[in-house]
Write a protein that holds these residues in place. Structure first.
Motif, PDB file in Angstrom:
ATOM      1  N   THR A   1      58.656  52.985  47.026  1.00 50.62           N
ATOM      2  CA  THR A   1      57.525  53.829  47.426  1.00 50.62           C
ATOM      3  C   THR A   1      57.980  55.130  48.076  1.00 50.62           C
ATOM      4  OG1 THR A   1      57.411  52.685  49.557  1.00 50.62           O
ATOM      5  CG2 THR A   1      56.041  51.809  47.773  1.00 50.62           C
ATOM      6  N   GLY A   2      59.255  55.240  48.380  1.00 44.95           N
ATOM      7  CA  GLY A   2      59.776  56.412  49.088  1.00 44.95           C
ATOM      8  C   GLY A   2      59.678  57.693  48.281  1.00 44.95           C
ATOM      9  N   GLU A   3      59.708  58.802  48.992  1.00 45.34           N
ATOM     10  CA  GLU A   3      59.632  60.140  48.406  1.00 45.34           C
ATOM     11  C   GLU A   3      60.886  60.931  48.787  1.00 45.34           C
ATOM     12  OE1 GLU A   3      57.282  61.336  46.473  1.00 45.34           O
ATOM     13  OE2 GLU A   3      55.540  60.036  46.744  1.00 45.34           O
ATOM     14  N   PRO A   4      61.182  62.009  48.041  1.00 43.96           N
ATOM     15  CA  PRO A   4      62.301  62.881  48.415  1.00 43.96           C
ATOM     16  C   PRO A   4      62.098  63.424  49.833  1.00 43.96           C
ATOM     17  CG  PRO A   4      61.513  63.388  46.206  1.00 43.96           C
ATOM     18  CD  PRO A   4      60.530  62.428  46.805  1.00 43.96           C
ATOM     19  N   PRO A   5      63.172  63.787  50.544  1.00 47.12           N
ATOM     20  CA  PRO A   5      64.525  63.993  50.015  1.00 47.12           C
ATOM     21  C   PRO A   5      65.360  62.729  49.840  1.00 47.12           C
ATOM     22  CG  PRO A   5      64.476  64.546  52.338  1.00 47.12           C
ATOM     23  CD  PRO A   5      63.056  64.232  51.956  1.00 47.12           C
ATOM     24  N   ASN A   6      64.975  61.602  50.434  1.00 46.45           N
ATOM     25  CA  ASN A   6      65.746  60.377  50.259  1.00 46.45           C
ATOM     26  C   ASN A   6      64.799  59.216  49.987  1.00 46.45           C
ATOM     27  OD1 ASN A   6      67.626  58.325  50.174  1.00 46.45           O
ATOM     28  ND2 ASN A   6      67.979  58.265  52.374  1.00 46.45           N
ATOM     29  N   PRO A   7      64.318  59.099  48.752  1.00 49.16           N
ATOM     30  CA  PRO A   7      63.398  58.005  48.450  1.00 49.16           C
ATOM     31  C   PRO A   7      64.039  56.636  48.570  1.00 49.16           C
ATOM     32  CG  PRO A   7      64.079  59.119  46.436  1.00 49.16           C
ATOM     33  CD  PRO A   7      64.577  59.954  47.577  1.00 49.16           C
ATOM     34  N   TRP A   8      65.374  56.588  48.516  1.00 50.20           N
ATOM     35  CA  TRP A   8      66.070  55.300  48.550  1.00 50.20           C
ATOM     36  C   TRP A   8      66.341  54.815  49.965  1.00 50.20           C
ATOM     37  CZ3 TRP A   8      64.936  54.163  43.962  1.00 50.20           C
ATOM     38  CH2 TRP A   8      64.984  55.107  42.944  1.00 50.20           C
ATOM     39  N   ALA A   9      65.704  55.438  50.944  1.00 48.58           N
ATOM     40  CA  ALA A   9      65.798  54.949  52.324  1.00 48.58           C
ATOM     41  C   ALA A   9      64.834  53.804  52.567  1.00 48.58           C
ATOM     42  CB  ALA A   9      65.520  56.081  53.311  1.00 48.58           C
ATOM     43  N   THR A  10      64.000  53.492  51.580  1.00 50.19           N
ATOM     44  CA  THR A  10      63.047  52.393  51.717  1.00 50.19           C
ATOM     45  C   THR A  10      63.413  51.276  50.755  1.00 50.19           C
ATOM     46  OG1 THR A  10      61.561  53.329  50.039  1.00 50.19           O
ATOM     47  CG2 THR A  10      61.200  54.007  52.326  1.00 50.19           C
ATOM     48  N   LEU A  11      63.074  50.053  51.147  1.00 50.48           N
ATOM     49  CA  LEU A  11      63.376  48.885  50.328  1.00 50.48           C
ATOM     50  C   LEU A  11      62.256  48.671  49.313  1.00 50.48           C
ATOM     51  CD1 LEU A  11      65.509  46.630  50.135  1.00 50.48           C
ATOM     52  CD2 LEU A  11      64.059  45.278  51.648  1.00 50.48           C
ATOM     53  N   SER A  12      62.616  48.260  48.116  1.00 51.39           N
ATOM     54  CA  SER A  12      61.604  48.016  47.086  1.00 51.39           C
ATOM     55  C   SER A  12      60.655  46.899  47.500  1.00 51.39           C
ATOM     56  CB  SER A  12      62.266  47.631  45.755  1.00 51.39           C
ATOM     57  OG  SER A  12      61.299  47.283  44.811  1.00 51.39           O
ATOM     58  N   PRO A  13      59.346  47.142  47.473  1.00 52.50           N
ATOM     59  CA  PRO A  13      58.392  46.071  47.760  1.00 52.50           C
ATOM     60  C   PRO A  13      58.470  44.938  46.747  1.00 52.50           C
ATOM     61  CG  PRO A  13      57.312  48.212  47.909  1.00 52.50           C
ATOM     62  CD  PRO A  13      58.655  48.436  47.283  1.00 52.50           C
ATOM     63  N   ALA A  14      59.064  45.183  45.582  1.00 51.67           N
ATOM     64  CA  ALA A  14      59.181  44.142  44.579  1.00 51.67           C
ATOM     65  C   ALA A  14      60.043  42.973  45.062  1.00 51.67           C
ATOM     66  CB  ALA A  14      59.758  44.706  43.285  1.00 51.67           C
ATOM     67  N   LEU A  15      60.853  43.195  46.081  1.00 52.41           N
ATOM     68  CA  LEU A  15      61.694  42.120  46.618  1.00 52.41           C
ATOM     69  C   LEU A  15      60.905  41.087  47.398  1.00 52.41           C
ATOM     70  CD1 LEU A  15      64.964  43.826  47.871  1.00 52.41           C
ATOM     71  CD2 LEU A  15      64.776  42.022  46.174  1.00 52.41           C
ATOM     72  N   ASN A  16      59.652  41.417  47.709  1.00 54.97           N
ATOM     73  CA  ASN A  16      58.892  40.515  48.577  1.00 54.97           C
ATOM     74  C   ASN A  16      58.475  39.240  47.886  1.00 54.97           C
ATOM     75  OD1 ASN A  16      59.033  42.324  50.690  1.00 54.97           O
ATOM     76  ND2 ASN A  16      57.120  43.346  50.165  1.00 54.97           N
TER      77      ASN A  16
END
Length: 223
Positions: free
Chosen positions: A201-216
């Protein structure tokens, strides 16, 4: 469901995210470790602890290395791999910003061969687009889309050559996905021939700072 997880945030800053990742390690294809846009200049204790816990939970670990679209020296990338192995015990590498054109293929082939010799059991290439067909034969997994959800749903074309490879060889990394649409993002990746994905769900500049909700759990998110 098979998830590639690039979580580019320090474990000390987001310990809860890393804990959730460790507990959900069985649902991942691999976890990309990226302490400092690569391994950094010295081992990071927090990342070493996270790597140990992830390995114990059964996760495959990939060390991040930036190829700068073929500009970066091969010896520097190989040194990144050695440091990732020595400090974090990675199983392979995630090569970011890989060239996609036919002219860059020979150099990429030489790089992958060297990394294999160093012990990289898993090599992931991330051109972020569909590259020339030969690239997919070099890697265990090729990221053929990296971009925003709005682009993913509106402008995606799958070249015919991808049908000659199993879906497990392709990955789509999509950011800016509305949380309620994460299950749809997973299904869309599968429908487009990518058995591995990484919707966040994250946005730039670093969208990969958030964990995928799909892991839940399953394909969905926590309700």
């Amino acid at each position: 469901m098979s998830l590639l997880i690039p979580l580019y945030v320090h474990p000390a800053e987001e310990p809860g995210a890393w804990h959730r990742l460790i507990t959900a390690a069985a649902r991942t294809y691999a976890v990309v470790l990226n302490p400092a846009s690569g391994p950094g200049t010295g081992p990071d204790p927090a990342f070493r602890a996270a790597a140990r816990a992830l390995r114990a939970a059964g996760a495959r670990l990939l060390g991040y290395a930036d190829t700068d679209y073929g500009v970066r020296d091969r010896a520097e990338i190989a040194e990144d791999m050695r440091r990732h192995q020595a400090w974090y015990g990675v199983d392979g590498c995630f090569l970011d910003r890989v060239t996609a054109d036919p002219a860059g293929l020979p150099a990429c082939r030489r790089l992958v061969r060297e990394l294999r010799r160093l012990g990289a059991a898993t090599v992931v290439l991330n051109p972020g687009v569909h590259p020339a067909p030969g690239y997919a034969r070099l890697a265990d997994l090729t990221v053929t889309f990296e971009g925003h959800w709005t682009t993913y749903v509106s402008a995606f074309a799958r070249p015919a050559w991808t049908a000659r490879h199993p879906a497990g060889r392709f990955c789509h990394l999509v950011y800016g996905v509305p949380e309620a649409l994460v299950p749809l993002a997973v299904r869309t990746a599968h429908e487009r021939g990518a058995a591995v994905c990484g919707p966040v769900t994250g946005e730039p500049p670093n969208p990969w700072a958030t964990l995928s909700p799909a892991l839940n759990g399953g394909e969905g998110v926590e309700g």
